[in-house]
Design an enzyme around this catalytic site. Structure first.
Site, PDB file in Angstrom:
ATOM      1  N   ARG A  58     -45.988  54.723   6.137  1.00  0.00           N
ATOM      2  CA  ARG A  58     -45.023  53.744   5.625  1.00  0.00           C
ATOM      3  C   ARG A  58     -44.077  53.312   6.744  1.00  0.00           C
ATOM      4  O   ARG A  58     -43.545  52.216   6.747  1.00  0.00           O
ATOM      5  CB  ARG A  58     -44.258  54.308   4.417  1.00  0.00           C
ATOM      6  CG  ARG A  58     -43.208  53.366   3.855  1.00  0.00           C
ATOM      7  CD  ARG A  58     -42.951  53.570   2.362  1.00  0.00           C
ATOM      8  NE  ARG A  58     -42.749  54.957   1.983  1.00  0.00           N
ATOM      9  CZ  ARG A  58     -41.648  55.675   2.255  1.00  0.00           C
ATOM     10  NH1 ARG A  58     -40.651  55.119   2.901  1.00  0.00           N
ATOM     11  NH2 ARG A  58     -41.568  56.921   1.868  1.00  0.00           N
ATOM     12  N   TYR A 110     -39.540  26.644  -0.064  1.00  0.00           N
ATOM     13  CA  TYR A 110     -40.634  27.237  -0.834  1.00  0.00           C
ATOM     14  C   TYR A 110     -40.097  27.792  -2.161  1.00  0.00           C
ATOM     15  O   TYR A 110     -39.004  28.375  -2.195  1.00  0.00           O
ATOM     16  CB  TYR A 110     -41.245  28.356   0.020  1.00  0.00           C
ATOM     17  CG  TYR A 110     -42.349  29.116  -0.651  1.00  0.00           C
ATOM     18  CD1 TYR A 110     -43.570  28.509  -0.912  1.00  0.00           C
ATOM     19  CD2 TYR A 110     -42.179  30.441  -1.017  1.00  0.00           C
ATOM     20  CE1 TYR A 110     -44.584  29.208  -1.522  1.00  0.00           C
ATOM     21  CE2 TYR A 110     -43.198  31.155  -1.626  1.00  0.00           C
ATOM     22  CZ  TYR A 110     -44.394  30.527  -1.879  1.00  0.00           C
ATOM     23  OH  TYR A 110     -45.398  31.215  -2.491  1.00  0.00           O
ATOM     24  N   ASP A 179     -38.268  29.435   8.565  1.00  0.00           N
ATOM     25  CA  ASP A 179     -39.553  29.687   7.918  1.00  0.00           C
ATOM     26  C   ASP A 179     -40.565  28.764   8.595  1.00  0.00           C
ATOM     27  O   ASP A 179     -40.570  27.556   8.369  1.00  0.00           O
ATOM     28  CB  ASP A 179     -39.453  29.408   6.411  1.00  0.00           C
ATOM     29  CG  ASP A 179     -40.735  29.773   5.675  1.00  0.00           C
ATOM     30  OD1 ASP A 179     -41.811  29.776   6.314  1.00  0.00           O
ATOM     31  OD2 ASP A 179     -40.665  30.029   4.450  1.00  0.00           O
ATOM     32  N   LYS A 204     -51.020  32.159   5.164  1.00  0.00           N
ATOM     33  CA  LYS A 204     -51.392  30.745   5.317  1.00  0.00           C
ATOM     34  C   LYS A 204     -52.126  30.541   6.653  1.00  0.00           C
ATOM     35  O   LYS A 204     -53.157  31.134   6.853  1.00  0.00           O
ATOM     36  CB  LYS A 204     -50.129  29.896   5.190  1.00  0.00           C
ATOM     37  CG  LYS A 204     -49.203  30.317   4.020  1.00  0.00           C
ATOM     38  CD  LYS A 204     -49.787  30.065   2.651  1.00  0.00           C
ATOM     39  CE  LYS A 204     -48.999  30.717   1.519  1.00  0.00           C
ATOM     40  NZ  LYS A 204     -47.581  30.434   1.461  1.00  0.00           N
TER      41      LYS A 204
HETATM   42  C1  LIG Z   1     -46.409  31.032   0.853  1.00  0.00           C
HETATM   43  C2  LIG Z   1     -45.092  30.833   1.462  1.00  0.00           C
HETATM   44  C3  LIG Z   1     -44.118  31.854   1.467  1.00  0.00           C
HETATM   45  C4  LIG Z   1     -44.340  33.180   0.773  1.00  0.00           C
HETATM   46  O1  LIG Z   1     -45.394  33.886   1.324  1.00  0.00           O
HETATM   47  P1  LIG Z   1     -46.330  34.914   0.509  1.00  0.00           P
HETATM   48  O2  LIG Z   1     -47.231  35.413   1.573  1.00  0.00           O
HETATM   49  O3  LIG Z   1     -47.025  34.139  -0.565  1.00  0.00           O
HETATM   50  O4  LIG Z   1     -45.443  35.963  -0.055  1.00  0.00           O
HETATM   51  C5  LIG Z   1     -42.918  31.596   2.107  1.00  0.00           C
HETATM   52  N1  LIG Z   1     -42.667  30.415   2.688  1.00  0.00           N
HETATM   53  C6  LIG Z   1     -43.560  29.408   2.697  1.00  0.00           C
HETATM   54  C7  LIG Z   1     -43.212  28.112   3.354  1.00  0.00           C
HETATM   55  C8  LIG Z   1     -44.803  29.574   2.079  1.00  0.00           C
HETATM   56  O5  LIG Z   1     -45.688  28.570   2.082  1.00  0.00           O
END
Ligand SMILES: *Cc1c(COP(=O)(O)O)cnc(C)c1O
Length: 388
Positions: A58, A110, A179, A204
């Protein structure tokens, strides 16, 4: 002999695409594996090394460290922390705040980020949102100075572009988190632009194959790194070794994937702009986009995401494409299409959604790796079939 080699940063000044492949793993150690091994052990023999580097998975895991060494190298940063999801990475950032602290965030963030803000509001953190893509609105929002600025650029789904260096100049020494999920480190390096923390949903573009959920933070400050790492260990927001392996395998092809995805997005944006069935097209690569100039300076390419308003039947459009999967998420090898009002942004109350410009006729596309001519033909045919 060490069990399976070592996570390393490539210290020689090689370029981005070379770092993608060579950072994170030194083949010249241990067994010589050309891929970082998947270490599944949850705990480690206290006497394997003196002093011991690994205690409990962990907290420490070699497969995760290999991925982190790679992700840090991609932004020329000191540290990276891999998380179980993008959301877990975001929660770690917000854990830096306490009651009464103020966050200024992009208005178009998001959906899951909105949900995180709701939780931290209950903890006494004050979150206000502003159009950080508009320098004057940003200047107003940043006075008085907040504790944290949360920037998403490009935004989801309107592809608004905020000037990271410009925000750094406005925000003084305030912590800025960007982000960077939509751009990926291949197209935009927030740390180099002046941000303190880059946040990723590696689910992504970074992993890129729609087969693993993951997140990451990239940063330079050792004290902040220690706090975020402690938060991750205590809350258990760690990715498993197999997930780290998948993200690391995926990221090595990021540049070649995204080059095709950007080319496909450009082709789709051009076709959509000339269609009488389409209203606005939101793509930073188009000169008509309000963020075009900032994007051209701040990003190496305008990205693989775009959105547009459709003058036909939205449900029919989604149902009649053959090559675009009607799905949320993005950045995978297949092209995706979705309607934010019906899918990704459905939980947001309609009036809030509409006031943010997310109308019922808005369609979002994530360009995949298919042949651009096939994608253009398929989308244009679907636009026709949904004509109302
Ligand atoms: C998908 C996404 C997130 C969250 O990510 P997860 O891996 O689904 O928890 C945060 N910010 C953006 C811009 C996203 O597209």
């Amino acid at each position: 002999m060490p069990a399976g080699g070592q996570a390393v940063r490539v210290l020689t000044p090689v370029r981005f695409d070379t770092r993608l492949v060579h950072s994170g793993w030194d083949t010249r150690t241990g067994t010589g594996d050309v891929v970082a091994p998947v270490h599944v052990a949850v705990t480690y023999d206290r006497f394997a090394e003196d002093p011991p580097r690994y205690f409990y998975a962990r907290g420490e895991n070699p497969t995760r460290e290999a991925l982190e060494a790679c992700l840090a190298a991609l932004e020329d940063a000191e540290f990276a922390l891999a998380f179980a999801s993008g959301q877990a990475a975001g929660a770690a950032v917000l854990s830096l705040l306490g009651p009464g602290d103020r966050v200024v965030a992009s208005d178009d963030v998001y959906g899951g980020t909105h949900a995180l803000f709701e939780i931290w509001r209950r903890y006494g953190v004050v979150v206000s949102q502003a159009d950080l893509a508009d320098p004057r609105a940003a200047e107003r929002a940043l006075s008085p100075r907040p504790a944290l600025v949360w920037v998403e650029t490009p935004t989801n789904p309107l592809m608004k572009i905020s000037d990271i260096a410009g925000l750094r100049a406005l925000a003084g020494s305030v912590t800025i988190v960007v982000d960077n999920t939509f751009a990926s480190p291949a197209l935009q390096r927030p740390i180099a632009e002046g941000a303190d923390i880059s946040l990723y949903s590696t689910t992504k573009f970074v992993a890129g194959h729609s087969d693993v959920i993951g997140g990451a933070l990239v940063l330079d400050d050792p004290d902040v790194y220690q706090r975020l790492a402690a938060h991750r260990t205590v809350t258990g927001a760690v990715p498993g070794a197999f997930d780290c392996f998948l993200v690391h395998r995926g990221v090595q092809t990021l540049s070649v994937r995204i080059a095709r995805q950007v080319a496909n997005a450009r082709a789709l944006a051009a076709a959509l702009e000339s269609s009488p069935l389409v209203g606005a097209v939101h793509y930073p690569g188009l000169p008509s986009h309000p963020g075009h100039e900032v994007a051209a300076r701040q990003m190496t390419e305008p990205g693989a995401m775009l959105s547009f308003t459709y003058r036909g039947d939205v449900e029919k459009l989604l149902a009649s494409t053959r090559l675009f999967t009607a799905a949320v998420s993005l950045g995978g090898v297949r092209s995706f299409i979705e309607c934010p009002a019906l899918m990704s942004h459905r939980p947001i109350p309609r009036d809030v959604r509409l006031s943010a410009g997310l109308t019922d006729d808005l369609i979002r596309v994530s360009a995949g790796l298919e042949d651009p001519a096939d994608l253009v033909e398929d989308l244009c045919a679907a636009l026709e079939r949904g004509r109302s």
